[in-house]
Design an enzyme around this catalytic site. Structure first.
Site: not given
Ligand code: ADP
Ligand code: ZN
Length: 206
Positions: A14, A89, A123, A153, A164
């Site tokens: 994404k 999400r 990653r 990360r 996750r």
């Molecule tokens: P990835 O898609 O690789 O899991 P992101 O960078 O999108 O990574 O998100 C990392 C973390 O940030 C998520 O696991 C969550 O804890 C938090 N997060 C990001 N976006 C949201 C969201 N829309 N709602 C709730 N938590 C979020």
């Protein structure tokens, strides 16, 4: 330009494709993960709150991210299209988004689960924003874009990756049907190179 939502499991690409869309069409790339990580780095109140959730692989509470995104979408640069990465999400987030925005297209980046696990565990990221995979680094730990030291990360550690993916299946995957029902879902079978997959996305966006 269109208001775009990117869907897909963690590690589906994404972020990569959102950045490409942003560059190609000149729309802002709005990543809730990036915003939250920037807040953690700066030690803001939001960052302090988000940190414990992210470290566990859990979601930050809906009301927190909903407020954050609503503020961001009100900025002048978001009035002529944007690409939302990592939001919504949950169904509650999607419903809240519908109150403040009109989503034209939801792009679901579809990648096999075993591929996802390999990607997340390999990653490496850089503070310049670059993301790469160990398989392309030939043992180097240096960012190919800027030369700084790459790092893993926190939430890419194996236990957290598992959490996750579980959160994704339970809370986020239902959004595929949510946007399908609205008639705005497009599935991208992301089985090729980044370039090949991005060509498919461009075709859809026109
Ligand atoms: P990835 O898609 O690789 O899991 P992101 O960078 O999108 O990574 O998100 C990392 C973390 O940030 C998520 O696991 C969550 O804890 C938090 N997060 C990001 N976006 C949201 C969201 N829309 N709602 C709730 N938590 C979020
Ligand atoms: Zn770098």
């Amino acid at each position: 330009m269109k208001n775009i939502v990117m869907l897909g499991a963690p590690g589906a690409g994404k972020g990569t494709h959102s950045a490409l869309i942003s560059a190609e069409y000149g729309v802002p790339h709005i990543s809730t993960g990036d915003i939250l990580r920037a807040n953690i780095k700066e030690g803001t109140e939001l960052g302090k709150l988000a940190e414990s959730y992210i470290a566990k692989g859990a979601l930050v509470p809906d009301e927190v991210v909903i407020g954050l995104v609503a503020d961001r979408l009100a900025h002048p640069d978001a009035q002529n299209g944007y690409v939302l990465d990592g939001f919504p999400r949950t169904i509650a987030q999607a419903e809240a988004l519908d109150k403040v925005a009109r989503i034209d297209i939801a792009i679901n980046i579809d990648v096999a689960f075993d591929v996802i696990i390999g990607r997340l565990s390999g990653r490496r990221v850089c503070s310049c924003g670059a993301t790469c995979h160990v398989s392309a680094l030939g043992g180097s730990e240096i960012c190919p874009k800027c030369g700084k030291q790459l790092y893993i990360r926190d939430d890419d550690k194996p236990e957290t990756v598992k959490a996750r993916l579980e959160v994704y299946l339970k809370q986020t995957a239902p959004l595929i049907d949510y946007y399908k029902a609205k008639g705005v879902l497009v599935d991208i079978d992301a089985c090729g190179t980044i370039k090949e997959d991005f060509e498919k996305i461009k075709k859809v966006l026109g």
